[in-house]
Design an enzyme around this catalytic site. Structure first.
Site, PDB file in Angstrom:
ATOM      1  N   GLY A 186       0.816  -1.210   0.000  1.00 18.87           N
ATOM      2  CA  GLY A 186       0.000   0.000   0.000  1.00 18.87           C
ATOM      3  C   GLY A 186       0.849   1.260   0.000  1.00 18.87           C
ATOM      4  O   GLY A 186       1.954   1.298  -0.560  1.00 18.87           O
ATOM      5  N   SER A 187       0.379   2.294   0.685  1.00 18.39           N
ATOM      6  CA  SER A 187       0.963   3.636   0.528  1.00 18.39           C
ATOM      7  C   SER A 187       2.357   3.804   1.109  1.00 18.39           C
ATOM      8  O   SER A 187       3.016   4.805   0.815  1.00 18.39           O
ATOM      9  CB  SER A 187       0.030   4.677   1.151  1.00 18.39           C
ATOM     10  OG  SER A 187      -1.173   4.766   0.406  1.00 18.39           O
ATOM     11  N   THR A 188       2.834   2.869   1.951  1.00 19.02           N
ATOM     12  CA  THR A 188       4.229   2.984   2.371  1.00 19.02           C
ATOM     13  C   THR A 188       5.166   2.877   1.175  1.00 19.02           C
ATOM     14  O   THR A 188       6.279   3.405   1.193  1.00 19.02           O
ATOM     15  CB  THR A 188       4.592   1.894   3.401  1.00 19.02           C
ATOM     16  OG1 THR A 188       4.167   0.621   2.901  1.00 19.02           O
ATOM     17  CG2 THR A 188       3.926   2.170   4.747  1.00 19.02           C
TER      18      THR A 188
ATOM     19  N   LYS B  21       4.810   4.364  -1.522  1.00 18.43           N
ATOM     20  CA  LYS B  21       4.921   5.669  -2.175  1.00 18.43           C
ATOM     21  C   LYS B  21       6.276   6.311  -1.901  1.00 18.43           C
ATOM     22  O   LYS B  21       6.713   7.190  -2.652  1.00 18.43           O
ATOM     23  CB  LYS B  21       3.786   6.589  -1.705  1.00 18.43           C
ATOM     24  CG  LYS B  21       2.420   6.175  -2.250  1.00 18.43           C
ATOM     25  CD  LYS B  21       1.281   6.981  -1.640  1.00 18.43           C
ATOM     26  CE  LYS B  21      -0.070   6.534  -2.201  1.00 18.43           C
ATOM     27  NZ  LYS B  21      -1.220   7.169  -1.536  1.00 18.43           N
TER      28      LYS B  21
END
Length: 576
Positions: free
Chosen positions: A306-308, A310
């Site tokens: 997920g967004s980690t 990014k």
């Protein structure tokens, strides 16, 4: 008539000379065996009258960073019988049945079996072995050896691992450092007569075992225990399936804590915990369940980050120069990619925002745009440069690899979803190590537990060294990444990880497991401190929390609580 007598005499001489030849051959053979091969046959004869028993070597201890013993040895006994020496078989059978709590038929078969030596049971408690020895029954042998003992029970069970009945490592550090810890067994040699009875006047000779070396590791028992308690607390509060937390030094790869709850009891590793069925399992399924219980999800299992992730897209974009902190973006709540509408977590949209604000808001369309600017070829180049497509080399067995789209199969939609951390899988240790290289100035370290090999007296035999690779990103890019991630915590979606007096950097994540229709989520937070010079990195992953499941709400506070206790413990001062 004369011819017949002559023929008869010839036959007699042939027989005579034949016998003489045979006798001469036997004599030559006897001289050869006695004169030239006597040593060999003497040794063979000795072997027939010698009986050998192994003496286990004391296994080296595993010590934490402060010297606490995490894996030690307890004295136990091996009980054996020698058939030819037993004088009172019924007494032997009765004694062993009572003391060893075994079935009489099983004991009887072994006692009555004609063999040089028959092992009855290993890993018998010393008190029991002493009681059997005191009975003084002929033919019963009690040899002392060692059994592994773990003073802290469940602490770091999936890191330390355990040994089997032969005292060899099975999983974890116990098997990874087998050559360091094992030692060299000794021998007990006794002499017997032709009936197999020991000759008392000769006695026994011993080759003493050589103890294994100790292993000093970076894991700190106090930190591990605190982190384990924090993981158990959030797992119970959120009724989560499991929780994994990694704590490491991003500058050198030393791992301070590696928690995977539920853990299991290292002193009873073949007993399934309640989470894996306890006693209510099918025997045929037990080994599969044990293998699941022993797995270390931090490195044996992959997940959708997920967004980690990014942070990786951010670093690649900044390094390549396709984005800068002040670039502006517009988020209407989604991004059209080919024929696919990919939503932001904020369906209403974030409107106009800078790249830093996009990171603070964890805005999917912003990072999709950065991924598109990079393109498949350059994005894949950074996968390789950052080390995402190879294993980290952590000193534990069974590390899994990244599950990523093949370059030739990666279209715009795949590029878009990967840019914000979906449609592929990595291990937690891979994410932690990769981010470490992006915030420490561009050095990819090797994560590890082993620090030094020490002798039993505590002197260092050798310090363990691990490879490091520099040039992952520039120092300028690394500094910018640290600044942006500090903003995420100070004013953005990671605010729940903030600690007054410390500068914390980090990134939240909330990902959905497959199938999406199951509505199962993974909440996570990756944080580091101090933001300007990271000394500790933490990754908390909560699988299937019930109720509120957002990473910033559920996982970030866990890391904050850990940092509040661990940073002062490690002597990391306030940032001002």
């Amino acid at each position: 008539m004369k011819t017949t007598k002559t023929s008869h005499k010839k036959k007699i001489w042939v027989v005579f000379f034949g016998c003489m030849a045979i006798l001469m051959g036997l004599l030559v053979r006897l001289v050869y065996l006695m004169g030239f091969r006597s040593d060999y046959y003497y040794e063979k004869a000795e072997d027939l009258h010698e009986r050998e028993r192994d003496i286990k070597a004391a296994r080296g201890e595993i010590l934490d960073a402060t010297g606490k013993v995490l894996a030690a040895n307890r004295t136990v006994c091996t009980i054996s019988v020698i058939h030819n020496q037993i004088e009172e078989p019924e007494k032997v059978i009765r004694l062993l049945t009572e003391q060893l709590d075994m079935e009489e038929d099983e004991i009887r078969k072994k006692v009555e079996k004609v063999s040089s030596i028959e092992r009855i049971r290993t890993n018998v408690e010393k008190e029991t072995g002493d009681a059997i020895r005191r009975a003084g029954l002929a033919g019963v042998k009690v040899d002392e050896d060692y059994k592994r003992y773990y003073p802290y029970g469940t602490l770091a069970s999936k890191v330390l691992g355990f040994t089997g009945g032969d005292n060899q490592g099975i999983i974890g550090l116990e098997v990874e450092y087998e050559e360091v810890l094992a030692g060299t067994p000794g021998k007990i040699l006794t002499t017997t007569d032709a009936r197999g009875i020991e000759i008392d006047s000769v006695g026994e000779s011993r080759t003493e075992p050589v103890a294994g070396n100790n292993l000093r590791i970076s894991l700190d028992a106090d930190i591990q225990e605190f982190v384990q308690q924090a993981a158990m607390k959030v797992m119970e509060e959120k009724q989560a399936e499991r929780v994994s937390i990694l704590l490491m030094n991003p500058q050198n790869g030393e791992i301070y804590a590696c928690v995977n709850v539920p853990e299991f009891d290292l002193n009873a590793p073949f007993t399934l915990t309640a989470e894996y069925g306890g006693d209510s399992y099918d025997e045929e399924e037990k080994q599969d369940l044990l293998n699941q219980m022993w797995r270390n999800p931090c490195l044996n299992d992959t997940y959708e980050p997920g967004s980690t992730f990014k942070i990786i897209t951010m670093s690649a974009g900044l390094e390549e120069g396709v984005v800068s902190p002040g670039d502006t973006f517009y988020c209407p709540g989604y991004r059209l990619v080919d024929d696919r509408r990919i939503h932001c977590s904020n369906r209403r949209g974030h409107g106009s925002q800078t790249f830093v604000e996009g990171a603070e808001n964890s805005c999917n369309p912003v990072f999709i745009e950065v991924g598109m600017r990079l393109g498949v070829d350059r994005y894949y180049h950074y996968f390789t440069q950052f080390g995402l497509l190879k294993e980290t080399g952590v000193d534990l067995p069974g590390e899994a690899g990244t599950i990523m789209h093949k370059k030739e199969n990666m279209g715009n939609v795949e590029l878009a979803t990967v840019s914000f951390g979906q449609s592929f899988q990595i291990t937690p240790i891979q994410l932690a190590v990769t981010v470490s290289s992006l915030i420490n100035g561009g050095i990819r370290v090797t994560p590890h537990f082993g620090v030094a090999v020490e002798s039993t007296d505590g002197s260092v035999v050798r310090e363990l060294e691990y490879p490091a690779e520099d040039g992952i990103v520039s120092e300028e890019t690394s500094e910018t990444v640290r600044y942006i991630l500090e903003q995420v915590v100070s004013v953005g979606s990671g605010r729940n990880a903030g600690i007054e007096g410390y500068s914390i950097g980090g990134k939240t994540a909330t990902s959905q497991t497959l199938p999406r229709s199951a509505n199962r989520y993974i909440s996570s937070f990756l944080g580091f401190a101090p933001a300007e010079d990271p000394q500790v990195l933490a990754l908390c992953i909560i699988h299937d929390p019930q109720g509120v499941y957002y990473g910033g709400t559920v996982a970030a506070p866990v890391v904050r609580g850990i940092f509040e206790n661990v940073l002062p413990y490690l002597g990391i001062a306030f940032s001002g």
